[in-house]
Write a protein that holds these residues in place. Sequence first.
Motif, PDB file in Angstrom:
ATOM      1  N   ARG B 491       0.838  -1.195   0.000  1.00 63.38           N
ATOM      2  CA  ARG B 491       0.000   0.000   0.000  1.00 63.38           C
ATOM      3  C   ARG B 491       0.878   1.253   0.000  1.00 63.38           C
ATOM      4  NH1 ARG B 491      -3.391   1.703   5.072  1.00 63.38           N
ATOM      5  NH2 ARG B 491      -3.692   3.853   4.423  1.00 63.38           N
ATOM      6  N   TRP B 492       1.926   1.208   0.805  1.00 59.61           N
ATOM      7  CA  TRP B 492       2.875   2.332   0.852  1.00 59.61           C
ATOM      8  C   TRP B 492       3.457   2.580  -0.536  1.00 59.61           C
ATOM      9  CZ3 TRP B 492       8.160   2.847  -0.082  1.00 59.61           C
ATOM     10  CH2 TRP B 492       8.771   3.999   0.422  1.00 59.61           C
ATOM     11  N   LEU B 493       3.863   1.487  -1.203  1.00 56.78           N
ATOM     12  CA  LEU B 493       4.431   1.610  -2.540  1.00 56.78           C
ATOM     13  C   LEU B 493       3.436   2.237  -3.496  1.00 56.78           C
ATOM     14  CD1 LEU B 493       6.224  -1.841  -2.889  1.00 56.78           C
ATOM     15  CD2 LEU B 493       7.322   0.394  -2.884  1.00 56.78           C
ATOM     16  N   LYS B 494       2.193   1.754  -3.410  1.00 59.47           N
ATOM     17  CA  LYS B 494       1.180   2.171  -4.375  1.00 59.47           C
ATOM     18  C   LYS B 494       0.778   3.637  -4.172  1.00 59.47           C
ATOM     19  CE  LYS B 494      -3.131   0.817  -4.763  1.00 59.47           C
ATOM     20  NZ  LYS B 494      -4.153  -0.054  -4.191  1.00 59.47           N
ATOM     21  N   GLU B 495       0.736   4.063  -2.923  1.00 57.17           N
ATOM     22  CA  GLU B 495       0.224   5.410  -2.654  1.00 57.17           C
ATOM     23  C   GLU B 495       1.287   6.493  -2.771  1.00 57.17           C
ATOM     24  OE1 GLU B 495      -2.059   5.563   0.938  1.00 57.17           O
ATOM     25  OE2 GLU B 495      -3.287   3.864   0.322  1.00 57.17           O
ATOM     26  N   GLY B 496       2.448   6.142  -3.243  1.00 63.37           N
ATOM     27  CA  GLY B 496       3.460   7.171  -3.438  1.00 63.37           C
ATOM     28  C   GLY B 496       4.853   6.712  -3.066  1.00 63.37           C
ATOM     29  N   GLY B 497       4.949   5.586  -2.346  1.00 65.37           N
ATOM     30  CA  GLY B 497       6.248   5.081  -1.919  1.00 65.37           C
ATOM     31  C   GLY B 497       7.168   4.759  -3.086  1.00 65.37           C
ATOM     32  N   GLN B 498       6.581   4.168  -4.134  1.00 64.21           N
ATOM     33  CA  GLN B 498       7.393   3.819  -5.302  1.00 64.21           C
ATOM     34  C   GLN B 498       8.033   5.075  -5.890  1.00 64.21           C
ATOM     35  OE1 GLN B 498       8.063   0.574  -6.358  1.00 64.21           O
ATOM     36  NE2 GLN B 498       9.626   1.732  -7.476  1.00 64.21           N
ATOM     37  N   GLN B 499       7.243   6.157  -5.916  1.00 66.28           N
ATOM     38  CA  GLN B 499       7.787   7.423  -6.432  1.00 66.28           C
ATOM     39  C   GLN B 499       8.944   7.908  -5.573  1.00 66.28           C
ATOM     40  OE1 GLN B 499       3.697   8.786  -6.969  1.00 66.28           O
ATOM     41  NE2 GLN B 499       4.630  10.655  -7.749  1.00 66.28           N
ATOM     42  N   ILE B 500       8.778   7.764  -4.240  1.00 66.92           N
ATOM     43  CA  ILE B 500       9.846   8.202  -3.345  1.00 66.92           C
ATOM     44  C   ILE B 500      11.111   7.393  -3.634  1.00 66.92           C
ATOM     45  CG2 ILE B 500      10.579   8.357  -0.939  1.00 66.92           C
ATOM     46  CD1 ILE B 500       7.728   8.886  -0.153  1.00 66.92           C
ATOM     47  N   ILE B 501      10.944   6.083  -3.782  1.00 65.30           N
ATOM     48  CA  ILE B 501      12.104   5.232  -4.087  1.00 65.30           C
ATOM     49  C   ILE B 501      12.767   5.702  -5.377  1.00 65.30           C
ATOM     50  CG2 ILE B 501      12.836   2.904  -4.745  1.00 65.30           C
ATOM     51  CD1 ILE B 501      10.727   1.776  -2.906  1.00 65.30           C
ATOM     52  N   ASP B 502      11.952   5.923  -6.409  1.00 66.17           N
ATOM     53  CA  ASP B 502      12.504   6.343  -7.694  1.00 66.17           C
ATOM     54  C   ASP B 502      13.220   7.685  -7.589  1.00 66.17           C
ATOM     55  OD1 ASP B 502      11.435   4.061  -8.665  1.00 66.17           O
ATOM     56  OD2 ASP B 502       9.682   4.990  -9.598  1.00 66.17           O
ATOM     57  N   GLU B 503      12.570   8.625  -6.879  1.00 68.77           N
ATOM     58  CA  GLU B 503      13.163   9.959  -6.791  1.00 68.77           C
ATOM     59  C   GLU B 503      14.463   9.951  -5.995  1.00 68.77           C
ATOM     60  OE1 GLU B 503       8.848  12.204  -7.033  1.00 68.77           O
ATOM     61  OE2 GLU B 503       9.998  12.272  -5.189  1.00 68.77           O
ATOM     62  N   TYR B 504      14.473   9.186  -4.886  1.00 68.37           N
ATOM     63  CA  TYR B 504      15.711   9.109  -4.112  1.00 68.37           C
ATOM     64  C   TYR B 504      16.816   8.459  -4.934  1.00 68.37           C
ATOM     65  CZ  TYR B 504      14.405  10.800   0.534  1.00 68.37           C
ATOM     66  OH  TYR B 504      14.052  11.587   1.587  1.00 68.37           O
ATOM     67  N   ASN B 505      16.464   7.415  -5.680  1.00 68.13           N
ATOM     68  CA  ASN B 505      17.492   6.747  -6.476  1.00 68.13           C
ATOM     69  C   ASN B 505      18.011   7.636  -7.585  1.00 68.13           C
ATOM     70  OD1 ASN B 505      18.204   3.961  -5.610  1.00 68.13           O
ATOM     71  ND2 ASN B 505      15.993   3.792  -5.518  1.00 68.13           N
ATOM     72  N   ALA B 506      17.114   8.399  -8.186  1.00 67.43           N
ATOM     73  CA  ALA B 506      17.556   9.328  -9.235  1.00 67.43           C
ATOM     74  C   ALA B 506      18.523  10.344  -8.629  1.00 67.43           C
ATOM     75  CB  ALA B 506      16.347  10.028  -9.846  1.00 67.43           C
ATOM     76  N   SER B 507      18.132  10.869  -7.449  1.00 65.89           N
ATOM     77  CA  SER B 507      18.957  11.856  -6.766  1.00 65.89           C
ATOM     78  C   SER B 507      20.287  11.228  -6.342  1.00 65.89           C
ATOM     79  CB  SER B 507      18.175  12.377  -5.561  1.00 65.89           C
ATOM     80  OG  SER B 507      18.929  13.206  -4.749  1.00 65.89           O
ATOM     81  N   TYR B 508      20.240   9.954  -5.972  1.00 67.60           N
ATOM     82  CA  TYR B 508      21.423   9.212  -5.521  1.00 67.60           C
ATOM     83  C   TYR B 508      22.402   9.014  -6.683  1.00 67.60           C
ATOM     84  CZ  TYR B 508      23.841   5.431  -2.968  1.00 67.60           C
ATOM     85  OH  TYR B 508      24.744   4.648  -2.313  1.00 67.60           O
ATOM     86  N   GLN B 509      21.851   8.629  -7.840  1.00 64.60           N
ATOM     87  CA  GLN B 509      22.697   8.414  -9.022  1.00 64.60           C
ATOM     88  C   GLN B 509      23.396   9.712  -9.413  1.00 64.60           C
ATOM     89  OE1 GLN B 509      23.253   5.511  -9.896  1.00 64.60           O
ATOM     90  NE2 GLN B 509      21.558   4.519  -8.824  1.00 64.60           N
ATOM     91  N   LYS B 510      22.623  10.798  -9.338  1.00 60.72           N
ATOM     92  CA  LYS B 510      23.162  12.092  -9.726  1.00 60.72           C
ATOM     93  C   LYS B 510      24.319  12.486  -8.814  1.00 60.72           C
ATOM     94  CE  LYS B 510      20.351  15.618  -9.572  1.00 60.72           C
ATOM     95  NZ  LYS B 510      19.106  16.367  -9.753  1.00 60.72           N
ATOM     96  N   GLY B 511      24.140  12.180  -7.506  1.00 60.54           N
ATOM     97  CA  GLY B 511      25.163  12.561  -6.530  1.00 60.54           C
ATOM     98  C   GLY B 511      26.451  11.757  -6.672  1.00 60.54           C
ATOM     99  N   ASN B 512      26.319  10.491  -7.125  1.00 56.30           N
ATOM    100  CA  ASN B 512      27.519   9.643  -7.177  1.00 56.30           C
ATOM    101  C   ASN B 512      28.362   9.884  -8.422  1.00 56.30           C
ATOM    102  OD1 ASN B 512      26.995   8.559  -4.805  1.00 56.30           O
ATOM    103  ND2 ASN B 512      26.348   6.546  -5.517  1.00 56.30           N
TER     104      ASN B 512
END
Lengths: 317, 512
Positions: B491-512
């Motif tokens: 439910r967490w994933l569906k209601e926006g969690g997946q987006q958070i994961i994606d956004e953090y990972n995008a931000s993470y890739q950019k930082g590395n």
Amino acid sequence: MNDTAITSSVSVPGKRDSSLMRRIAKNRSIYLMILPGFLYFAIFKYIPMSGLVIALQDYQPYLGITGSPWVGLKHFERLFNDPMFFTILRNTLFLFTMNLVIYFPVPILIAVMLNEVRHHLFKRFVQTLIYIPHFMSWVIIVSISFVMLSMDRGLINEVFSMMGLEKINFLMSNEWFRPMYILQVIWREAGWGTIIYLAAMAAIDPQLYEASRMDGANRFRQIWHITLPSIRSVIVVLLILKIGDVLELGFEHIFLLLNSMNREVAEIFDTYVYTAGLKQGQFSFSTAVGFFKSVVGLVLIMAANWLAKKAGEEGVY
Amino acid sequence: MKSRKKRVHLLLTGLTTLALLAGCGGNAGNGGTGAAGSENAGQADGTDSSKKGPVKITMIATLHTPEVPSDKIEKLLEEKTNTELDIQWVPQGSYDDKVNASFATGTLPMAVNTGLIFFRDAIRNGQFWEIGPYLEQFPNLKNLKPEVLKNTSVDGKIYSLYQERPLSRQGVIYRKDWADNLGLQAPKTIDDIYNMAKLFTEKDPDKNGANDTIGLADRNDMIYGAFKTVSSYFGTPNGWGEQDGKLMPEFMFPEYMDTMKFIQKLHKEGLINKDFPVTSKTDQRNLFISGKAGLYIGSLPDVVGLLEKAVEINPNAKMDVQNRIEGPKGVGIWSIPGYAAVVLFPKSSVKSEEQLKDVLAFYDKLMSPELANLMQYGIEGEHYTIKDGKVIPSTDTKLTEREVKPYAAVAIGGPRTIQMLESNYSTPEKAKAEELVKDNDNILINDPTAPLDSKTFNEQGTRLQEIIKDATYQFMLSSIDEAGFKAQVDRWLKEGGQQIIDEYNASYQKGN
């Protein structure tokens, strides 16, 4: 025909204007007395309402109302599409119904009972005693009930275990949240609620009771045929006002009772706005939820008023 | 009834508002005139005579004590830094509101002590000075740790100075006298903790003949209570962890499930207070102080206050502290991002680069050992004495609270970045706790998302986190099972969690 229509449509407003001005000039001292009240409502109630426009924006404090981007009904869409929306609506309406059906009659009942007490000092003593809880904050009341109901040496659970009964998890269960809520509301508010009813009862003409006694009516008949009908209009007005408060279930109270184990039945609009909106600085979303709540309240109060008028009562406006 | 109640409420609200307004008015008045004056002064300094007269600096700071401090130390600071300070003290309870209100009305002072998250959007919007490029020019400011500065950065740029705090204070406090009664050693592993909780519950550790004790006292806080610390012992990542090169939230790791099962077991067997999800900190402390519970997992320095109170009730009470509890994957402890609050410099009040440099120069001087000691300990001979090179604070705590303590909210940096005097601790427990806090630095588990940003998290993170928090409690209290927990994670994933994961990972890739 034509002539009169024209003359009336042209001259009447003018005449009305001048007569209105004249009336104001004539009664200026009375209008002056209204002024503070008028200003109060204008400044503190009506002008701030314009702030509702931020429900249609992505409001940022540093950009202000003029600088924030307009986003249309985005926040309302988010609210109605929220998976929690129906749970919250259901909880809110359920608690409201409980307030109406269980809590609302209690002060009337107590007022009638107190009204029958003949010993004056005793009556006043009881009256004072039962409205004192009204002055306690919810924090205190909820804390007291936590101490009483806790599973770790809570008074009531200790008594249960001494009697050989199973301990009950009052604080963290879906089943006990609603009874706990309504009992706390009754404990805090019922005594205070009797005041207006008692005042209304004091105004009942004693001759009516005398006459009914002559006709052989006993106490219960007197209550049924004289006391209750005499305060009927007060009951109706208070009922309508209560309905207008439909979604004001008391943020503080519910927020204090709310926890992870009873959220399913305890989350209401106010608590939701707090966690989903204000805590994250989502002012626009919070405003949208608040606005929706107010509209529901307004619709309900108008419906109740209309029904009251249909039933031959006075209503509030 | 309702209307009368309303009216009384209204009256009360009205009165309170008036009182508040009066209070605020005073504050605002001071701050307002201060800010206005400073702008003029600052500009004059900046353009005509930046090196001559004292530089005027305005700031807003949190007041943790009941009274505004006397100006004794402020005078000394002004003298040593050649500035004219105007510090607006705002009580902790209303601090955020005050800062937000000042921000919304464009009346922030030149230096603002605050949290960071709330201002991220405004920072992106160019409302605050970027200070990263200037730090190298200052001998003390350049000592600020790059890894902590990175955690305070926004889109990789540095906008703020930070106040240092110990990275992890977490550990175990337990009743030494109980352990001695039962012949138990200091707990070293997570099994020892369980064992201790079990024996404390069942074996009458206080020897009073009654079955009236439990093992662990916990409270309604998953972070600073026991849960997060125990989860570190099991090897759960701190907030977010890396799995196959991708960032995932902690609750999707099996170690999180292990932690929940551990607490669930404690709960089922009655080794923890039954109502812990609704137990307040006060009640939790009382359970421990009054000898109802024998284990307390949380902030190690708490031992001082706990022991003081416990001895009042039972003079024989003894406590000890422990860290490095070993789990299945070794030792580790979660850490905060290394700072408590940051100092931001609004462009609305710091008008020019010149002025910014003046303000930074002031903070640079604050980071000199001399002034850092002054703000931390006060004046030697008056607020403290020195013995064997260590500070011995005055026993007159009222004096230090009135004259010294508030300035900790203005200071930046800390013992890791400044050569400061060390304090001599009053009790062996305190000394050991502080030592363990330092030792924690060797086994830290960091939160990789501290410098990252996710729009969905900023907007909906708190609400989504509630889903997980609820599910975690429900699992620990056995009202849902493993499948039920998984469903909530979905439910967490569906209601926006997946987006958070994606956004953090995008931000993470950019930082590395």
